[in-house]
Enzyme design. Structure first.
Site, PDB file in Angstrom:
ATOM      1  N   LYS A  22       0.809  -1.217   0.000  1.00 15.65           N
ATOM      2  CA  LYS A  22       0.000   0.000   0.000  1.00 15.65           C
ATOM      3  C   LYS A  22       0.850   1.279   0.000  1.00 15.65           C
ATOM      4  O   LYS A  22       0.403   2.323  -0.459  1.00 15.65           O
ATOM      5  CB  LYS A  22      -0.955   0.003   1.202  1.00 15.65           C
ATOM      6  CG  LYS A  22      -2.071  -1.026   1.062  1.00 15.65           C
ATOM      7  CD  LYS A  22      -3.072  -0.916   2.189  1.00 15.65           C
ATOM      8  CE  LYS A  22      -4.149  -1.978   2.045  1.00 15.65           C
ATOM      9  NZ  LYS A  22      -5.216  -1.836   3.035  1.00 15.65           N
ATOM     10  N   ASP A  24      -9.758   2.943   2.104  1.00 19.11           N
ATOM     11  CA  ASP A  24      -9.857   2.292   3.419  1.00 19.11           C
ATOM     12  C   ASP A  24     -10.591   3.181   4.435  1.00 19.11           C
ATOM     13  O   ASP A  24     -11.529   2.738   5.104  1.00 19.11           O
ATOM     14  CB  ASP A  24      -8.471   1.943   3.962  1.00 19.11           C
ATOM     15  CG  ASP A  24      -7.901   0.697   3.305  1.00 19.11           C
ATOM     16  OD1 ASP A  24      -8.686  -0.156   2.861  1.00 19.11           O
ATOM     17  OD2 ASP A  24      -6.661   0.574   3.249  1.00 19.11           O
TER      18      ASP A  24
HETATM   19  N1  LIG Z   1     -12.000  -4.627   7.757  1.00 20.40           N
HETATM   20  C1  LIG Z   1     -11.100  -4.178   6.926  1.00 20.40           C
HETATM   21  O1  LIG Z   1     -11.407  -3.797   5.782  1.00 20.40           O
HETATM   22  C2  LIG Z   1      -9.663  -4.085   7.365  1.00 20.40           C
HETATM   23  C3  LIG Z   1      -8.757  -3.313   6.625  1.00 20.40           C
HETATM   24  C4  LIG Z   1      -7.424  -3.224   7.077  1.00 20.40           C
HETATM   25  C5  LIG Z   1      -7.031  -3.924   8.231  1.00 20.40           C
HETATM   26  N2  LIG Z   1      -7.951  -4.685   8.898  1.00 20.40           N
HETATM   27  C6  LIG Z   1      -7.556  -5.396  10.131  1.00 20.40           C
HETATM   28  O2  LIG Z   1      -7.099  -4.416  11.056  1.00 20.40           O
HETATM   29  C7  LIG Z   1      -6.095  -4.938  11.895  1.00 20.40           C
HETATM   30  C8  LIG Z   1      -4.882  -3.991  11.903  1.00 20.40           C
HETATM   31  O3  LIG Z   1      -4.353  -3.927  10.588  1.00 20.40           O
HETATM   32  P1  LIG Z   1      -3.152  -2.925  10.211  1.00 20.40           P
HETATM   33  O4  LIG Z   1      -2.946  -3.074   8.751  1.00 20.40           O
HETATM   34  O5  LIG Z   1      -3.368  -1.581  10.761  1.00 20.40           O
HETATM   35  O6  LIG Z   1      -1.931  -3.621  10.990  1.00 20.40           O
HETATM   36  P2  LIG Z   1      -0.589  -2.925  11.535  1.00 20.40           P
HETATM   37  O7  LIG Z   1      -0.201  -1.763  10.686  1.00 20.40           O
HETATM   38  O8  LIG Z   1       0.363  -4.044  11.724  1.00 20.40           O
HETATM   39  O9  LIG Z   1      -1.003  -2.333  12.993  1.00 20.40           O
HETATM   40  C9  LIG Z   1      -1.336  -3.203  14.047  1.00 20.40           C
HETATM   41  C10 LIG Z   1      -1.844  -2.405  15.232  1.00 20.40           C
HETATM   42  O10 LIG Z   1      -2.330  -3.317  16.223  1.00 20.40           O
HETATM   43  C11 LIG Z   1      -1.625  -3.080  17.454  1.00 20.40           C
HETATM   44  N3  LIG Z   1      -1.442  -4.356  18.149  1.00 20.40           N
HETATM   45  C12 LIG Z   1      -1.028  -5.525  17.631  1.00 20.40           C
HETATM   46  N4  LIG Z   1      -1.013  -6.480  18.593  1.00 20.40           N
HETATM   47  C13 LIG Z   1      -1.413  -5.886  19.742  1.00 20.40           C
HETATM   48  C14 LIG Z   1      -1.595  -6.334  21.081  1.00 20.40           C
HETATM   49  N5  LIG Z   1      -1.369  -7.613  21.418  1.00 20.40           N
HETATM   50  N6  LIG Z   1      -2.035  -5.458  22.006  1.00 20.40           N
HETATM   51  C15 LIG Z   1      -2.299  -4.168  21.667  1.00 20.40           C
HETATM   52  N7  LIG Z   1      -2.139  -3.679  20.417  1.00 20.40           N
HETATM   53  C16 LIG Z   1      -1.700  -4.524  19.474  1.00 20.40           C
HETATM   54  C17 LIG Z   1      -0.309  -2.464  17.035  1.00 20.40           C
HETATM   55  O11 LIG Z   1       0.233  -1.759  18.154  1.00 20.40           O
HETATM   56  P3  LIG Z   1       1.812  -1.400  18.202  1.00 20.40           P
HETATM   57  O12 LIG Z   1       1.973  -0.140  17.399  1.00 20.40           O
HETATM   58  O13 LIG Z   1       2.081  -1.211  19.642  1.00 20.40           O
HETATM   59  O14 LIG Z   1       2.544  -2.561  17.602  1.00 20.40           O
HETATM   60  C18 LIG Z   1      -0.777  -1.548  15.910  1.00 20.40           C
HETATM   61  O15 LIG Z   1      -1.368  -0.379  16.417  1.00 20.40           O
HETATM   62  C19 LIG Z   1      -5.803  -6.340  11.345  1.00 20.40           C
HETATM   63  O16 LIG Z   1      -6.524  -7.272  12.126  1.00 20.40           O
HETATM   64  C20 LIG Z   1      -6.368  -6.314   9.940  1.00 20.40           C
HETATM   65  O17 LIG Z   1      -6.798  -7.582   9.490  1.00 20.40           O
HETATM   66  C21 LIG Z   1      -9.250  -4.769   8.513  1.00 20.40           C
END
Ligand SMILES: NC(=O)c1ccc[n+]([C@@H]2O[C@H](COP(=O)([O-])OP(=O)(O)OC[C@H]3O[C@@H](n4cnc5c(N)ncnc54)[C@H](OP(=O)(O)O)[C@@H]3O)[C@@H](O)[C@H]2O)c1
Length: 288
Positions: free
Chosen positions: A71, A107
């Site tokens: 992305k 998004d």
């Molecule tokens: N529905 C949709 O269309 C859609 C679209 C995009 C993403 N998603 C979902 O959204 C989620 C995040 O995606 P992303 O792309 O933003 O991922 P990302 O960039 O890797 O960010 C992950 C986030 O989750 C936090 N995190 C991870 N494990 C954690 C824990 N055990 N306790 C507290 N915080 C935690 C991280 O905190 P730190 O900064 O402290 O590591 C960070 O803020 C995923 O589950 C993904 O599948 C859904």
């Protein structure tokens, strides 16, 4: 569906893409509306990203979705970015307009549409967003133009603070705060919040027993939006329902961001319910 020499092609690029729901959603929408389009998915290894984007021009592919991990990296290969993609520094949709490749991000707008579709317009509301990763960034750059108060809480406080600083640069009219994702802070911020968005991966399979917010902190005046869609009903959503909160699931965001891409490519209003049904059927088959 008959594929002919006139059929227009849309595609997904990512790595890996085998489990993507996008082909199912978009092909269902094209078929439902009788549009002569087809959607395919390409698994593109990192060393081939530049050539894959050149191929969009070379093959006259009409539109492309971009997913993890490209992305951000895809931006350098595009001719133009729309304002939203520029602000969020992320592209999930490419439009091929006569050989010029224009990048968009749907998004954040997909999340906003999902909230509005559920009857929870964030306009003038206090919104608490958990997480400061890619999804949180896209969502918060959209909501900063709608909410009255935006609170970003993240496990790594520095990332929440950096995101809040970036948001303050584009909006001076919204109250923006950053904080650590800790129980005390959550309790204080949620008490008078209208919308809670989980944009962390907490609660996602295989950790579906986890939740980022204790049930006692949720209340009936909240809309709880969990962008995690695997499982479809997360523990957070289940517990939110049990206290009488309105809930919005992650599939809704997935469908709405897809619908916005569809509209960019075709100029035709996307059949939201058809797309959701198609994705839901696939999820049920997989046993999510
Ligand atoms: N529905 C949709 O269309 C859609 C679209 C995009 C993403 N998603 C979902 O959204 C989620 C995040 O995606 P992303 O792309 O933003 O991922 P990302 O960039 O890797 O960010 C992950 C986030 O989750 C936090 N995190 C991870 N494990 C954690 C824990 N055990 N306790 C507290 N915080 C935690 C991280 O905190 P730190 O900064 O402290 O590591 C960070 O803020 C995923 O589950 C993904 O599948 C859904």
């Amino acid at each position: 569906m008959e594929i002919t020499g006139r059929t227009r092609v849309c595609a997904l690029i990512g790595y890996p893409i085998e489990h993507s729901l996008s082909p199912i959603m978009h092909n269902a929408a094209f078929q439902h509306l009788g549009l002569d389009y087809i959607y395919v998915a390409f698994n593109v290894p990192p060393e081939n990203l530049g050539e894959a984007v050149s191929g969009i021009r070379g093959l006259g592919i009409r539109g492309v979705n971009v997913t993890m991990p490209y992305k951000i990296n895809v931006i350098k290969y595009l001719d133009e970015l729309d304002e939203g993609a520029k602000m969020a520094g992320s592209v999930n949709t490419i439009l091929n307009r006569d050989g010029r490749l224009i990048g968009y991000t749907t998004d954040g707008l997909g999340a906003l549409s999902a909230l509005k579709y559920a009857g929870s317009d964030p306009l003038g509301k206090k919104v608490v967003i958990l997480g400061a990763g890619g999804a949180s960034k896209s969502i918060s750059f959209t909501l900063v133009n709608h909410a009255q108060e935006l609170v970003i809480l993240n496990r790594t406080l520095r990332k929440a603070e950096e995101l809040a600083d970036e948001l303050r640069r584009v909006s001076s009219s919204v109250e923006i705060r950053a904080g650590p994702l800790l129980e005390g802070v959550l309790g204080d911020e949620l008490r008078n919040a209208d919308i809670l968005i989980n944009a962390t991966s907490v609660g996602m399979k295989p950790n579906e027993d986890e939740t980022p917010v204790k049930r006692e902190m949720l209340h009936g005046n909240l809309t709880v939006f969990d962008i995690v869609y695997d499982p479809l009903e997360t523990r957070l959503l289940r517990e939110a329902k049990s206290v009488g909160a309105k809930t919005v699931d992650g599939l809704s965001m997935l469908v709405h961001q897809g619908a916005l891409s569809f509209e960019i490519w075709t100029g035709v209003k996307a059949p939201i319910e058809v797309m959701r049904e198609a994705a839901l059927k696939k999820i049920m088959e997989k046993g999510c």
